[in-house]
Design a protein around this motif. Structure first.
Motif, PDB file in Angstrom:
ATOM      1  N   SER B 372       0.830  -1.205   0.000  1.00  0.00           N
ATOM      2  CA  SER B 372       0.000   0.000   0.000  1.00  0.00           C
ATOM      3  C   SER B 372       0.870   1.262   0.000  1.00  0.00           C
ATOM      4  O   SER B 372       0.455   2.307  -0.494  1.00  0.00           O
ATOM      5  CB  SER B 372      -0.937  -0.004   1.206  1.00  0.00           C
ATOM      6  OG  SER B 372      -0.217  -0.246   2.380  1.00  0.00           O
ATOM      7  N   THR B 373       2.093   1.142   0.534  1.00  0.00           N
ATOM      8  CA  THR B 373       2.997   2.290   0.493  1.00  0.00           C
ATOM      9  C   THR B 373       3.299   2.659  -0.955  1.00  0.00           C
ATOM     10  O   THR B 373       3.257   3.834  -1.334  1.00  0.00           O
ATOM     11  CB  THR B 373       4.328   1.934   1.208  1.00  0.00           C
ATOM     12  OG1 THR B 373       4.080   0.886   2.131  1.00  0.00           O
ATOM     13  CG2 THR B 373       4.920   3.112   1.911  1.00  0.00           C
ATOM     14  N   ASP B 374       3.599   1.633  -1.768  1.00  0.00           N
ATOM     15  CA  ASP B 374       3.858   1.874  -3.193  1.00  0.00           C
ATOM     16  C   ASP B 374       2.622   2.425  -3.886  1.00  0.00           C
ATOM     17  O   ASP B 374       2.735   3.306  -4.744  1.00  0.00           O
ATOM     18  CB  ASP B 374       4.284   0.571  -3.880  1.00  0.00           C
ATOM     19  CG  ASP B 374       5.697   0.167  -3.492  1.00  0.00           C
ATOM     20  OD1 ASP B 374       6.380   1.007  -2.867  1.00  0.00           O
ATOM     21  OD2 ASP B 374       6.092  -0.969  -3.796  1.00  0.00           O
ATOM     22  N   LEU B 375       1.470   1.903  -3.504  1.00  0.00           N
ATOM     23  CA  LEU B 375       0.228   2.363  -4.117  1.00  0.00           C
ATOM     24  C   LEU B 375       0.026   3.852  -3.871  1.00  0.00           C
ATOM     25  O   LEU B 375      -0.233   4.632  -4.786  1.00  0.00           O
ATOM     26  CB  LEU B 375      -0.968   1.578  -3.571  1.00  0.00           C
ATOM     27  CG  LEU B 375      -2.335   2.118  -3.975  1.00  0.00           C
ATOM     28  CD1 LEU B 375      -2.658   1.713  -5.400  1.00  0.00           C
ATOM     29  CD2 LEU B 375      -3.430   1.630  -3.038  1.00  0.00           C
ATOM     30  N   LEU B 376       0.169   4.245  -2.606  1.00  0.00           N
ATOM     31  CA  LEU B 376      -0.048   5.649  -2.250  1.00  0.00           C
ATOM     32  C   LEU B 376       0.964   6.557  -2.939  1.00  0.00           C
ATOM     33  O   LEU B 376       0.649   7.670  -3.349  1.00  0.00           O
ATOM     34  CB  LEU B 376      -0.011   5.824  -0.734  1.00  0.00           C
ATOM     35  CG  LEU B 376      -1.184   5.151   0.014  1.00  0.00           C
ATOM     36  CD1 LEU B 376      -0.996   5.246   1.520  1.00  0.00           C
ATOM     37  CD2 LEU B 376      -2.521   5.769  -0.386  1.00  0.00           C
ATOM     38  N   LYS B 377       2.196   6.037  -3.081  1.00  0.00           N
ATOM     39  CA  LYS B 377       3.231   6.792  -3.791  1.00  0.00           C
ATOM     40  C   LYS B 377       2.815   7.021  -5.241  1.00  0.00           C
ATOM     41  O   LYS B 377       2.899   8.128  -5.769  1.00  0.00           O
ATOM     42  CB  LYS B 377       4.546   6.003  -3.759  1.00  0.00           C
ATOM     43  CG  LYS B 377       5.687   6.754  -3.062  1.00  0.00           C
ATOM     44  CD  LYS B 377       6.954   5.963  -3.173  1.00  0.00           C
ATOM     45  CE  LYS B 377       7.470   5.555  -1.794  1.00  0.00           C
ATOM     46  NZ  LYS B 377       8.468   4.477  -1.861  1.00  0.00           N
ATOM     47  N   GLN B 378       2.346   5.948  -5.878  1.00  0.00           N
ATOM     48  CA  GLN B 378       1.935   6.045  -7.285  1.00  0.00           C
ATOM     49  C   GLN B 378       0.766   7.007  -7.460  1.00  0.00           C
ATOM     50  O   GLN B 378       0.721   7.774  -8.416  1.00  0.00           O
ATOM     51  CB  GLN B 378       1.528   4.668  -7.816  1.00  0.00           C
ATOM     52  CG  GLN B 378       2.713   3.760  -8.055  1.00  0.00           C
ATOM     53  CD  GLN B 378       2.383   2.635  -9.026  1.00  0.00           C
ATOM     54  OE1 GLN B 378       1.367   2.669  -9.715  1.00  0.00           O
ATOM     55  NE2 GLN B 378       3.248   1.632  -9.069  1.00  0.00           N
ATOM     56  N   LEU B 379      -0.163   6.957  -6.521  1.00  0.00           N
ATOM     57  CA  LEU B 379      -1.320   7.846  -6.609  1.00  0.00           C
ATOM     58  C   LEU B 379      -0.884   9.298  -6.456  1.00  0.00           C
ATOM     59  O   LEU B 379      -1.367  10.195  -7.136  1.00  0.00           O
ATOM     60  CB  LEU B 379      -2.348   7.485  -5.537  1.00  0.00           C
ATOM     61  CG  LEU B 379      -3.089   6.164  -5.715  1.00  0.00           C
ATOM     62  CD1 LEU B 379      -3.970   5.874  -4.502  1.00  0.00           C
ATOM     63  CD2 LEU B 379      -3.939   6.166  -6.979  1.00  0.00           C
ATOM     64  N   LYS B 380       0.084   9.487  -5.558  1.00  0.00           N
ATOM     65  CA  LYS B 380       0.576  10.847  -5.315  1.00  0.00           C
ATOM     66  C   LYS B 380       1.283  11.378  -6.554  1.00  0.00           C
ATOM     67  O   LYS B 380       1.068  12.515  -6.979  1.00  0.00           O
ATOM     68  CB  LYS B 380       1.544  10.812  -4.116  1.00  0.00           C
ATOM     69  CG  LYS B 380       1.782  12.169  -3.505  1.00  0.00           C
ATOM     70  CD  LYS B 380       2.728  12.036  -2.314  1.00  0.00           C
ATOM     71  CE  LYS B 380       3.167  13.408  -1.844  1.00  0.00           C
ATOM     72  NZ  LYS B 380       4.236  13.284  -0.838  1.00  0.00           N
ATOM     73  N   TYR B 425      -7.202   1.002  -9.163  1.00  0.00           N
ATOM     74  CA  TYR B 425      -6.194   2.076  -9.082  1.00  0.00           C
ATOM     75  C   TYR B 425      -5.640   2.419 -10.458  1.00  0.00           C
ATOM     76  O   TYR B 425      -5.261   3.549 -10.724  1.00  0.00           O
ATOM     77  CB  TYR B 425      -5.067   1.683  -8.116  1.00  0.00           C
ATOM     78  CG  TYR B 425      -4.032   0.757  -8.700  1.00  0.00           C
ATOM     79  CD1 TYR B 425      -4.252  -0.614  -8.758  1.00  0.00           C
ATOM     80  CD2 TYR B 425      -2.835   1.240  -9.219  1.00  0.00           C
ATOM     81  CE1 TYR B 425      -3.314  -1.463  -9.302  1.00  0.00           C
ATOM     82  CE2 TYR B 425      -1.890   0.399  -9.764  1.00  0.00           C
ATOM     83  CZ  TYR B 425      -2.138  -0.955  -9.810  1.00  0.00           C
ATOM     84  OH  TYR B 425      -1.216  -1.789 -10.365  1.00  0.00           O
ATOM     85  N   ARG B 426      -5.607   1.415 -11.364  1.00  0.00           N
ATOM     86  CA  ARG B 426      -5.068   1.672 -12.694  1.00  0.00           C
ATOM     87  C   ARG B 426      -5.932   2.669 -13.462  1.00  0.00           C
ATOM     88  O   ARG B 426      -5.443   3.441 -14.274  1.00  0.00           O
ATOM     89  CB  ARG B 426      -4.950   0.357 -13.477  1.00  0.00           C
ATOM     90  CG  ARG B 426      -3.811  -0.524 -12.973  1.00  0.00           C
ATOM     91  CD  ARG B 426      -3.420  -1.530 -14.038  1.00  0.00           C
ATOM     92  NE  ARG B 426      -4.550  -2.347 -14.431  1.00  0.00           N
ATOM     93  CZ  ARG B 426      -4.862  -3.493 -13.851  1.00  0.00           C
ATOM     94  NH1 ARG B 426      -4.123  -3.962 -12.869  1.00  0.00           N
ATOM     95  NH2 ARG B 426      -5.904  -4.170 -14.239  1.00  0.00           N
ATOM     96  N   LYS B 427      -7.218   2.622 -13.189  1.00  0.00           N
ATOM     97  CA  LYS B 427      -8.132   3.562 -13.830  1.00  0.00           C
ATOM     98  C   LYS B 427      -7.809   4.982 -13.354  1.00  0.00           C
ATOM     99  O   LYS B 427      -7.783   5.926 -14.130  1.00  0.00           O
ATOM    100  CB  LYS B 427      -9.563   3.201 -13.448  1.00  0.00           C
ATOM    101  CG  LYS B 427     -10.517   3.309 -14.606  1.00  0.00           C
ATOM    102  CD  LYS B 427     -11.867   2.834 -14.170  1.00  0.00           C
ATOM    103  CE  LYS B 427     -12.715   2.421 -15.345  1.00  0.00           C
ATOM    104  NZ  LYS B 427     -13.952   1.791 -14.922  1.00  0.00           N
ATOM    105  N   LEU B 428      -7.543   5.102 -12.048  1.00  0.00           N
ATOM    106  CA  LEU B 428      -7.218   6.415 -11.500  1.00  0.00           C
ATOM    107  C   LEU B 428      -5.905   6.934 -12.054  1.00  0.00           C
ATOM    108  O   LEU B 428      -5.712   8.136 -12.238  1.00  0.00           O
ATOM    109  CB  LEU B 428      -7.135   6.334  -9.976  1.00  0.00           C
ATOM    110  CG  LEU B 428      -8.454   6.383  -9.223  1.00  0.00           C
ATOM    111  CD1 LEU B 428      -8.223   6.089  -7.763  1.00  0.00           C
ATOM    112  CD2 LEU B 428      -9.109   7.741  -9.386  1.00  0.00           C
ATOM    113  N   GLY B 430      -4.929   6.363 -14.900  1.00  0.00           N
ATOM    114  CA  GLY B 430      -5.093   6.576 -16.326  1.00  0.00           C
ATOM    115  C   GLY B 430      -4.486   5.475 -17.167  1.00  0.00           C
ATOM    116  O   GLY B 430      -4.201   5.649 -18.340  1.00  0.00           O
ATOM    117  N   GLN B 431      -4.274   4.299 -16.557  1.00  0.00           N
ATOM    118  CA  GLN B 431      -3.657   3.200 -17.314  1.00  0.00           C
ATOM    119  C   GLN B 431      -4.698   2.312 -17.987  1.00  0.00           C
ATOM    120  O   GLN B 431      -4.376   1.396 -18.710  1.00  0.00           O
ATOM    121  CB  GLN B 431      -2.807   2.328 -16.381  1.00  0.00           C
ATOM    122  CG  GLN B 431      -1.578   3.038 -15.878  1.00  0.00           C
ATOM    123  CD  GLN B 431      -0.835   2.208 -14.871  1.00  0.00           C
ATOM    124  OE1 GLN B 431      -1.233   1.104 -14.546  1.00  0.00           O
ATOM    125  NE2 GLN B 431       0.265   2.745 -14.364  1.00  0.00           N
TER     126      GLN B 431
END
Lengths: 276, 432
Positions: B372-380, B425-428, B430-431
């Motif tokens: 989830s750390t990586d996820l939040l990083k990617q979202l940021k 998350y990929r939709k967010l 834009g992937q």
């Protein structure tokens, strides 16, 4: 005079109406036996002269699992002795060098010892004697997964008997690579399965339900794997016929599993044995 | 002479009375109405009754914290851990409850991380009365809301009820609980994933500090026909004919009375509105009872469908299909079933014609999901503001197999809630 005639006409109409009403009332009462409880259905079955022993209402647990007749049997067959064996497809066909004499009453004990011996039968510990599937010409051992038998040609050892009641050889199929596809879920009870089978018109009048087992049945093949599910297997003996037909009820949904392409997928191909 | 004159009127009166009597009998006896099935062979599709109230309202997550404070999400490939634990928790009795803390987020987080404990989580707050029914226990404490239950392995006399809303902690004093029973459930071989609770924008979220490996699933798609539902829910009012209107992408059913059903062919979803249903929604338990009864009435397969969340603001309950202890998203844009209570006498239910019943072997047995750390990083990095994220959750993505017809693949992935909607998350990013 006119009034009298009107009365006569009215009387005739009302009598006709009464008769009609009475008839329709009566027709509705007959056949309206869609009773709520299973007990009423069981009673109805007895009225149709279907013989069966009192079904249990216990719920059990079972799995969906997959597996195939892969190389596992071929690999462990290299250790086998005292027999000539070859493979026909994935099936191991073997002939004992010395036929095994079976005596009445102790056939099971003798064969149990043979099956348990890894030098004689490969993977034998996973199989168990099935009295119900065996007959005078062959004795059948069925493979077990998750403490329940699989009733399928793909998971059996069949011992062939000759006229002198000797075991000449056997053929074996082994289901390897068993994987559970879903966590255990509760099955319906035997009673429910029986009443549904009857309601689907699968038990003719005068038939006899000889035995009932909870066993796994192959439902379909997908991605090269056989998929099995728990089923209630009913042995139905039809009146005036010596043959016994195995009827299988999906132990999760209560649906009757049929042969052929009744299912949506074209590769659905369940098995129904006919025993004589 | 007098008798001959009288016989005609007398028999006429008798005939009229008999016809009145007979028609009265036919009207009053429900067994003779058109509603009952007169035939012996009825396709008994009530497989739904196999799923009980208790099954559909199981807690959605199960966590354990060990002696060293390590927290793990528990699933089991062989048994349903939640139902197993629920069965052990039945027959709990209690009379005393005491509020321990309120509004203190630090204290609340510490309580969630308490060593040697088991947490059972719901996505939305439930009530004590509901808990009593869903777990079949005897908790006689004042009715209150909570969304987590905490059992202590080293202290069988207490149970904590926790509510993320207002960081409430309530301690319940139990009778008849034995810790070894709980340990027994947890001793079974489990699939465990490291997790940690964190405060994110003042909300408690469950994070996965490390990448996780999860099982993938494949299912044969079972699709119920719209005729089945039309027969089941639209033909109850025998006096009126159901009007069917076919459009290009949908079919509408209307009974000229209280029920309306519309089937969308592009998404395979049904929207059913009932304007004549006594909704007793005074309490959470009553609402959930009502929702469950309606699910059984409609008769959709509920095998792996479970309660997901309830929004008291919009009076909407959401149910999702579950696989391996995680919810499935993307089955439709609302989950498996969405039930919205409109007012005291009506509700609207949306559900999918698709269901998953027969599992088939998946192509790959497992998939690895980033932490989830990586996820939040990617979202940021993608420019999504932290305060817009309302929640993150691991779930399965529902997608049709490209080579096998009627097979659905379930692949685990991250879901992120923004604007009150869960999205891959990929939709967010834009992937997709």
């Amino acid at each position: 005079m006119n009034f009298k005639r009107i009365q006569m006409i009215f009387l005739a109409i009302f009598i006709a109406m009464d008769v009609l009403l009475f008839l329709s009332y009566n027709r509705n009462s007959v056949g309206d036996s869609t009773a709520s409880g299973n007990n009423n259905i069981l009673e109805e079955m007895r009225k149709d002269q279907i013989t069966f022993s009192k079904p249990t209402t216990d719920k059990h647990e079972g799995y969906y699992f997959s597996g195939n007749n892969g190389d596992a049997l071929r690999q462990s067959a290299t250790n086998l002795q005292q027999q000539d064996l070859h493979f026909s497809g994935s099936e191991l066909v073997s002939e004992f060098k010395k036929p095994v004499k079976l005596t009445d009453g102790s056939a099971k004990q003798i064969l149990d010892k043979i099956v348990a011996n890894p030098g004689l039968i490969a993977k034998g510990k996973q199989y168990e004697y099935s009295k119900q599937l065996s007959n005078n010409n062959e004795i059948i051992y069925v493979q077990r997964v998750a403490k329940k038998p699989i009733y399928s040609h793909f998971c059996q050892i069949r011992f062939d008997l000759d006229s002198q009641h000797r075991v000449i050889g056997y053929s074996q199929n082994y289901l390897g690579g068993v994987k559970f596809l879903k966590e255990a879920s509760k099955t319906i009870s035997e009673e429910r399965a029986l009443t549904w089978l009857y309601q689907y018109n699968e038990i003719p009048n005068g038939a006899k339900v000889s035995w009932v087992h909870l066993a796994y049945t192959r439902l379909l093949t997908a991605r090269g794997q056989y998929v099995f599910l728990p089923t209630w297997v009913f042995a139905v003996k039809i009146n005036n016929s010596s043959s016994v037909i195995l009827k299988r009820v999906n132990a999760y949904t209560g649906e009757v599993i049929k042969t052929g392409d009744n299912n949506q997928t074209s590769n659905a191909n369940s098995e129904i044995f006919t025993l004589t | 002479m007098k008798l001959r004159k009288l016989w005609l009127p007398v028999s006429l009166v008798a005939a009229v009375l008999i016809s009145l009597g007979l028609s009265g009998m036919m009207w009053t006896n429900p067994a003779h109405s058109n509603l009952s099935n007169r035939t012996k062979v009825t396709k008994n599709s009530d497989s739904t009754s196999n799923t009980t109230f208790q099954d559909i309202y199981l807690p959605s997550q199960l966590l354990s914290t060990d002696r060293l404070g390590r927290q793990e999400l528990l699933t089991n490939n062989r048994v349903n851990v939640a139902s197993d634990l629920r069965d052990r928790m039945s027959h709990f009795t209690a009379e005393k409850a005491k509020s321990v803390s309120k509004g203190n987020s630090k204290r609340y987080l510490a309580q969630l991380k308490r060593k040697e404990s088991v947490l059972l989580n719901y996505n939305s707050a439930i009530s004590v009365n509901f808990f009593r029914k869903a777990f079949n226990n005897q908790l006689k404490i004042p009715n209150q809301k909570f969304n987590r239950m905490q059992l202590l392995l080293n202290d069988p006399k207490h149970l904590y009820l926790l509510n993320d809303q207002g960081y409430r902690i309530v301690r319940v004093t139990l009778k008849n609980n034995r810790a070894d029973k709980l340990r027994h459930v947890l001793a079974d071989r489990m699939v465990k994933h490291r997790v940690a609770f964190e405060l994110f924008n003042g909300k408690v979220i469950l994070t996965y500090p490390k990448a996780v490996k999860l099982r993938t699933y494949s299912y044969q798609l079972t699709q119920q026909t719209q005729d089945y539902y039309a027969n089941r829910i639209m033909t109850t009012n025998s006096n009126s004919n159901v009007q069917i209107k076919r459009h290009q992408n949908s079919t509408d059913y209307d009974d000229h009375g209280f029920r309306h059903m519309s089937v969308d062919k592009t998404t395979d979803t049904v929207t059913f509105t009932d304007y004549n249903s006594q909704v007793k929604s005074n309490s959470f338990l009553q609402t959930m009872n009502h929702v469950y009864d309606q699910l059984v009435m409609v008769g959709m397969p509920l095998d792996s469908v479970r309660f997901y969340s309830y929004d008291s603001g919009s009076n909407t309950a959401v149910f999702r299909t579950y696989a391996g202890g995680l919810p499935i998203f993307d089955q439709s844009n609302f989950g498996a079933i969405q039930m919205k209570v409109l007012d005291q006498s009506s509700y609207r239910m949306k559900f999918s014609l698709d269901s998953l019943q027969v599992p088939v072997p998946p192509v790959q047995t497992s998939a690895t999901i980033m932490s989830s750390t990586d996820l939040l990083k990617q979202l940021k990095n993608a420019g999504i503001k932290e305060n817009k994220i309302q929640g993150i959750e691991l779930g399965y993505e529902w997608s049709r197999d490209k080579s096998l017809a009627n097979v659905v693949n379930l692949v685990p992935t991250w879901y992120v809630k923004t604007n009150n909607q869960w999205q891959n998350y990929r939709k967010l990013l834009g992937q997709q």
